[in-house]
Motif scaffolding. Sequence first.
Motif, PDB file in Angstrom:
ATOM      1  N   SER A 131     -12.208   1.064 -10.052  1.00 12.75           N
ATOM      2  CA  SER A 131     -10.913   1.487 -10.594  1.00 12.75           C
ATOM      3  C   SER A 131     -10.041   2.105  -9.509  1.00 12.75           C
ATOM      4  CB  SER A 131     -11.124   2.483 -11.736  1.00 12.75           C
ATOM      5  OG  SER A 131     -11.846   1.887 -12.798  1.00 12.75           O
ATOM      6  N   PHE A 132     -10.661   2.863  -8.600  1.00 11.02           N
ATOM      7  CA  PHE A 132      -9.893   3.438  -7.496  1.00 11.02           C
ATOM      8  C   PHE A 132      -9.256   2.342  -6.642  1.00 11.02           C
ATOM      9  CE2 PHE A 132     -12.259   7.459  -8.136  1.00 11.02           C
ATOM     10  CZ  PHE A 132     -11.190   8.327  -8.064  1.00 11.02           C
ATOM     11  N   PHE A 133     -10.055   1.348  -6.261  1.00 14.83           N
ATOM     12  CA  PHE A 133      -9.506   0.291  -5.424  1.00 14.83           C
ATOM     13  C   PHE A 133      -8.540  -0.595  -6.214  1.00 14.83           C
ATOM     14  CE2 PHE A 133      -9.619  -3.988  -3.547  1.00 14.83           C
ATOM     15  CZ  PHE A 133      -9.241  -3.690  -2.243  1.00 14.83           C
ATOM     16  N   PHE A 134      -8.827  -0.816  -7.490  1.00 24.83           N
ATOM     17  CA  PHE A 134      -7.971  -1.659  -8.308  1.00 24.83           C
ATOM     18  C   PHE A 134      -6.578  -1.048  -8.454  1.00 24.83           C
ATOM     19  CE2 PHE A 134      -6.416  -3.253 -12.425  1.00 24.83           C
ATOM     20  CZ  PHE A 134      -6.532  -4.620 -12.211  1.00 24.83           C
ATOM     21  N   ASP A 135      -6.504   0.265  -8.556  1.00 20.21           N
ATOM     22  CA  ASP A 135      -5.221   0.931  -8.763  1.00 20.21           C
ATOM     23  C   ASP A 135      -4.531   1.325  -7.455  1.00 20.21           C
ATOM     24  OD1 ASP A 135      -5.458   0.747 -11.504  1.00 20.21           O
ATOM     25  OD2 ASP A 135      -6.447   2.686 -11.708  1.00 20.21           O
ATOM     26  N   LEU A 136      -5.305   1.648  -6.431  1.00 17.01           N
ATOM     27  CA  LEU A 136      -4.711   2.179  -5.192  1.00 17.01           C
ATOM     28  C   LEU A 136      -4.763   1.201  -4.020  1.00 17.01           C
ATOM     29  CD1 LEU A 136      -6.210   5.790  -5.353  1.00 17.01           C
ATOM     30  CD2 LEU A 136      -4.011   4.994  -6.232  1.00 17.01           C
ATOM     31  N   HIS A 137      -5.657   0.239  -4.060  1.00 16.98           N
ATOM     32  CA  HIS A 137      -5.781  -0.787  -3.019  1.00 16.98           C
ATOM     33  C   HIS A 137      -6.016  -0.138  -1.658  1.00 16.98           C
ATOM     34  CE1 HIS A 137      -4.470  -4.459  -0.709  1.00 16.98           C
ATOM     35  NE2 HIS A 137      -5.272  -5.003  -1.627  1.00 16.98           N
ATOM     36  N   ILE A 138      -5.218  -0.470  -0.662  1.00 17.01           N
ATOM     37  CA  ILE A 138      -5.453  -0.001   0.694  1.00 17.01           C
ATOM     38  C   ILE A 138      -5.206   1.494   0.843  1.00 17.01           C
ATOM     39  CG2 ILE A 138      -3.102  -0.417   1.482  1.00 17.01           C
ATOM     40  CD1 ILE A 138      -6.402  -1.024   3.423  1.00 17.01           C
ATOM     41  N   LEU A 139      -4.480   2.091  -0.093  1.00  9.16           N
ATOM     42  CA  LEU A 139      -4.195   3.527  -0.003  1.00  9.16           C
ATOM     43  C   LEU A 139      -5.451   4.370  -0.118  1.00  9.16           C
ATOM     44  CD1 LEU A 139      -0.900   3.846  -2.077  1.00  9.16           C
ATOM     45  CD2 LEU A 139      -1.178   3.532   0.371  1.00  9.16           C
ATOM     46  N   VAL A 140      -6.526   3.811  -0.701  1.00  8.77           N
ATOM     47  CA  VAL A 140      -7.789   4.549  -0.759  1.00  8.77           C
ATOM     48  C   VAL A 140      -8.286   4.882   0.643  1.00  8.77           C
ATOM     49  CG1 VAL A 140     -10.200   4.392  -1.496  1.00  8.77           C
ATOM     50  CG2 VAL A 140      -8.396   3.518  -2.965  1.00  8.77           C
ATOM     51  N   CYS A 141      -8.092   3.959   1.586  1.00 10.33           N
ATOM     52  CA  CYS A 141      -8.540   4.168   2.964  1.00 10.33           C
ATOM     53  C   CYS A 141      -7.509   4.873   3.830  1.00 10.33           C
ATOM     54  CB  CYS A 141      -8.889   2.818   3.603  1.00 10.33           C
ATOM     55  SG  CYS A 141     -10.067   1.819   2.666  1.00 10.33           S
ATOM     56  N   VAL A 142      -6.243   4.821   3.453  1.00 14.39           N
ATOM     57  CA  VAL A 142      -5.177   5.330   4.319  1.00 14.39           C
ATOM     58  C   VAL A 142      -4.831   6.784   4.012  1.00 14.39           C
ATOM     59  CG1 VAL A 142      -2.760   5.013   4.967  1.00 14.39           C
ATOM     60  CG2 VAL A 142      -4.233   3.038   4.678  1.00 14.39           C
ATOM     61  N   MET A 277       0.067  -7.464   1.530  1.00  8.42           N
ATOM     62  CA  MET A 277      -1.021  -7.641   0.566  1.00  8.42           C
ATOM     63  C   MET A 277      -0.988  -6.559  -0.505  1.00  8.42           C
ATOM     64  SD  MET A 277      -4.098  -8.623   3.210  1.00  8.42           S
ATOM     65  CE  MET A 277      -5.321  -8.481   1.912  1.00  8.42           C
ATOM     66  N   PHE A 278      -0.621  -5.355  -0.100  1.00  8.59           N
ATOM     67  CA  PHE A 278      -0.513  -4.260  -1.063  1.00  8.59           C
ATOM     68  C   PHE A 278       0.578  -4.538  -2.089  1.00  8.59           C
ATOM     69  CE2 PHE A 278       1.478  -0.135  -2.149  1.00  8.59           C
ATOM     70  CZ  PHE A 278       0.426   0.426  -2.853  1.00  8.59           C
ATOM     71  N   VAL A 279       1.706  -5.056  -1.652  1.00  4.51           N
ATOM     72  CA  VAL A 279       2.793  -5.386  -2.578  1.00  4.51           C
ATOM     73  C   VAL A 279       2.377  -6.498  -3.533  1.00  4.51           C
ATOM     74  CG1 VAL A 279       5.141  -6.306  -2.724  1.00  4.51           C
ATOM     75  CG2 VAL A 279       4.582  -4.599  -0.982  1.00  4.51           C
ATOM     76  N   VAL A 280       1.714  -7.512  -3.017  1.00  2.75           N
ATOM     77  CA  VAL A 280       1.260  -8.614  -3.863  1.00  2.75           C
ATOM     78  C   VAL A 280       0.247  -8.126  -4.886  1.00  2.75           C
ATOM     79  CG1 VAL A 280       0.029 -10.820  -3.859  1.00  2.75           C
ATOM     80  CG2 VAL A 280       1.747 -10.351  -2.111  1.00  2.75           C
ATOM     81  N   HIS A 281      -0.688  -7.291  -4.447  1.00  2.00           N
ATOM     82  CA  HIS A 281      -1.699  -6.761  -5.371  1.00  2.00           C
ATOM     83  C   HIS A 281      -1.066  -5.907  -6.465  1.00  2.00           C
ATOM     84  CE1 HIS A 281      -5.540  -5.080  -6.696  1.00  2.00           C
ATOM     85  NE2 HIS A 281      -4.960  -3.887  -6.653  1.00  2.00           N
ATOM     86  N   CYS A 282      -0.149  -5.041  -6.085  1.00  2.00           N
ATOM     87  CA  CYS A 282       0.507  -4.176  -7.079  1.00  2.00           C
ATOM     88  C   CYS A 282       1.295  -5.002  -8.090  1.00  2.00           C
ATOM     89  CB  CYS A 282       1.420  -3.180  -6.376  1.00  2.00           C
ATOM     90  SG  CYS A 282       0.540  -1.951  -5.394  1.00  2.00           S
ATOM     91  N   THR A 283       1.957  -6.040  -7.627  1.00  2.00           N
ATOM     92  CA  THR A 283       2.714  -6.901  -8.540  1.00  2.00           C
ATOM     93  C   THR A 283       1.788  -7.605  -9.519  1.00  2.00           C
ATOM     94  OG1 THR A 283       4.356  -7.242  -6.797  1.00  2.00           O
ATOM     95  CG2 THR A 283       4.397  -8.760  -8.667  1.00  2.00           C
ATOM     96  N   TRP A 284       0.656  -8.096  -9.032  1.00  3.14           N
ATOM     97  CA  TRP A 284      -0.293  -8.785  -9.906  1.00  3.14           C
ATOM     98  C   TRP A 284      -0.906  -7.830 -10.928  1.00  3.14           C
ATOM     99  CZ3 TRP A 284      -5.505  -8.242 -10.893  1.00  3.14           C
ATOM    100  CH2 TRP A 284      -6.092  -9.271 -11.620  1.00  3.14           C
ATOM    101  N   VAL A 285      -1.298  -6.642 -10.475  1.00  7.18           N
ATOM    102  CA  VAL A 285      -1.898  -5.665 -11.393  1.00  7.18           C
ATOM    103  C   VAL A 285      -0.895  -5.250 -12.454  1.00  7.18           C
ATOM    104  CG1 VAL A 285      -2.793  -3.317 -11.537  1.00  7.18           C
ATOM    105  CG2 VAL A 285      -3.580  -4.831  -9.731  1.00  7.18           C
ATOM    106  N   THR A 286       0.345  -5.044 -12.059  1.00 10.29           N
ATOM    107  CA  THR A 286       1.354  -4.616 -13.025  1.00 10.29           C
ATOM    108  C   THR A 286       1.624  -5.692 -14.065  1.00 10.29           C
ATOM    109  OG1 THR A 286       2.380  -3.264 -11.301  1.00 10.29           O
ATOM    110  CG2 THR A 286       3.692  -3.733 -13.263  1.00 10.29           C
TER     111      THR A 286
END
Length: 563
Positions: A131-142, A277-286
């Motif tokens: 859930s952390f990676f699904f919602d935050l993606h690369i921000l989990v590491c940054v 990739m972060f923008v694409v992931h956020c768009t898909w999740v939303t």
Amino acid sequence: MGRYSYRLFTSYTVFYILGLVLSMQIPFVGFQPIRTSEHMAASGVFALVMAAGAFNYIQTRITKAEFKFIFIFATLVTSGIVLLAVVGLTWAGVIAPWSGRFYSLWDTTYAKIHIPIIASVSEHQPTTWFSFFFDLHILVCVFPAGLWYCIQEYNDERLFVVLYALSAVYFAGVMVRLMLTLTPAVCILGGIAFSKIFENYLKEETPPVINNSTKLIEDKQSVKDKTPSKSSQTAAGKSKKKPPTVVSTNGDCSNGEGVGSNIRSIVTISMLLVLMMFVVHCTWVTSNAYSSPSIVLASFSSDGSRQILDDFREAYYWLSQNTDNDARIMSWWDYGYQIAGMANRTTLVDNNTWNNSHIALVGKAMSSTEPKAYEIMTSLDVDYVLVIFGGVIGYSGDDINKFLWMVRIAEGEHPKEIRESDYFTDRGEFRIDSGGSQTMLNCLMYKLSYYRFGDLKLDFRTPAGFDRTRNAVIGNQNFDLTYLEEAYTTEHWLVRIYRVKKPDEFNRPRIPVSERKIRNPGASAVSKKSARKKKGTIYGKPVVVKGKKPKSTSTYTSASGML
């Protein structure tokens, strides 16, 4: 910490007052911000800021000894008054005590033991790494890098972000719904980290400039080298010429060489690709996870075609068209708002889970046998019962998978009648096949879900009554309903609706003649009226002669007078 300032006083007081007033304008919130214990901490901080401002002003007007006496006396008196006031208002019921959700934030096992209704909500489950990676993606590491930058060069603003981020990480790990409180801090710290990266790798490097003093030193050194001494001649092969000191135009002195342009280009392009990739992931999740309605379900077949399951809307439309306007629907609380909003019908429980005892009563009805459940439904004046069943299409979110939570919640309010252990086998397994417990195979939820399912053969590979969600053949197949009748089942059997029979119409068991009771056993079936009473007589009947006026008699006259 010595970080009090007039800016802090102004910002917090304005924020607290405006936030308090605006939040109380919401009808559902009302006076909760000032009448619940969870909000007393914010009020306490507001009081401390006001006290710090008052002491800071008084300190400039009196001597140090007088200020020390006033500070100690005012602190003790004010603390005692506030403590007594809070305790008294809580004891009187003006301020509500801490709720179970508040205790669950500090003790993750509290809700499961004491208030199962809180633990049964999916949003109250602990957050997984997925859930952390699904919602935050690369921000989990940054965002940890941004947190470290703020700690290295902290001020009032960065200290606030650090404290906010650390507390939000803890609470987001306890409940998945509190991910909403973590995302602002993660976005801020992630932005700081990316900003630092681009600041180091995107700045233009100017060629190094040799300082004038460096040139003078080199000239003197060259003169000395031209006239060497004896000692220097012996060590001529060993000595090396020192490189001149290099001074950059931006004022930063570095002993090593700068980062090459190729490395800077690689790092910059890599970071840009990660952000894309972060923008694409956020768009898909939303669009797929957070924007798709829960009423209409979509699935993909083996050939890639999209299939729409419209069973929920279909069932709610049937309720709105085929039931009375004042009909009461009994279902689990998950579907309360949907039934009220789409079918416009009254439900016993809904998603507002504050009434734990009422939800426990519905759970008791679902966990009991059909006769006992009928008594509960009659007392609640239930007209229809709605259950969700996913055994046909393999839907894992049906009521059978939620059934143990119904049992636990009912056991919390009715421990003598409902016990969770009765629904497990001797080996501690929760099964719906022939190896399941008899309590489970005969409860109302089991019968409403699997009614007529034993005659249904889904495909040629599985036998009749095969549950695709549990991957087992149901254990109780041949049963009939006595107190309920099937009213409607959707196309994919996802929603099943049953009508509760009224006491004067359900199938009553046959009573033997010897056990029948008659109200008046000695009463005769023959009428008590005599033949004379049946025929009737007329007293003083006059004699009528054709062509003559009838003569009245005394008997007739007396009878007429009586009338």
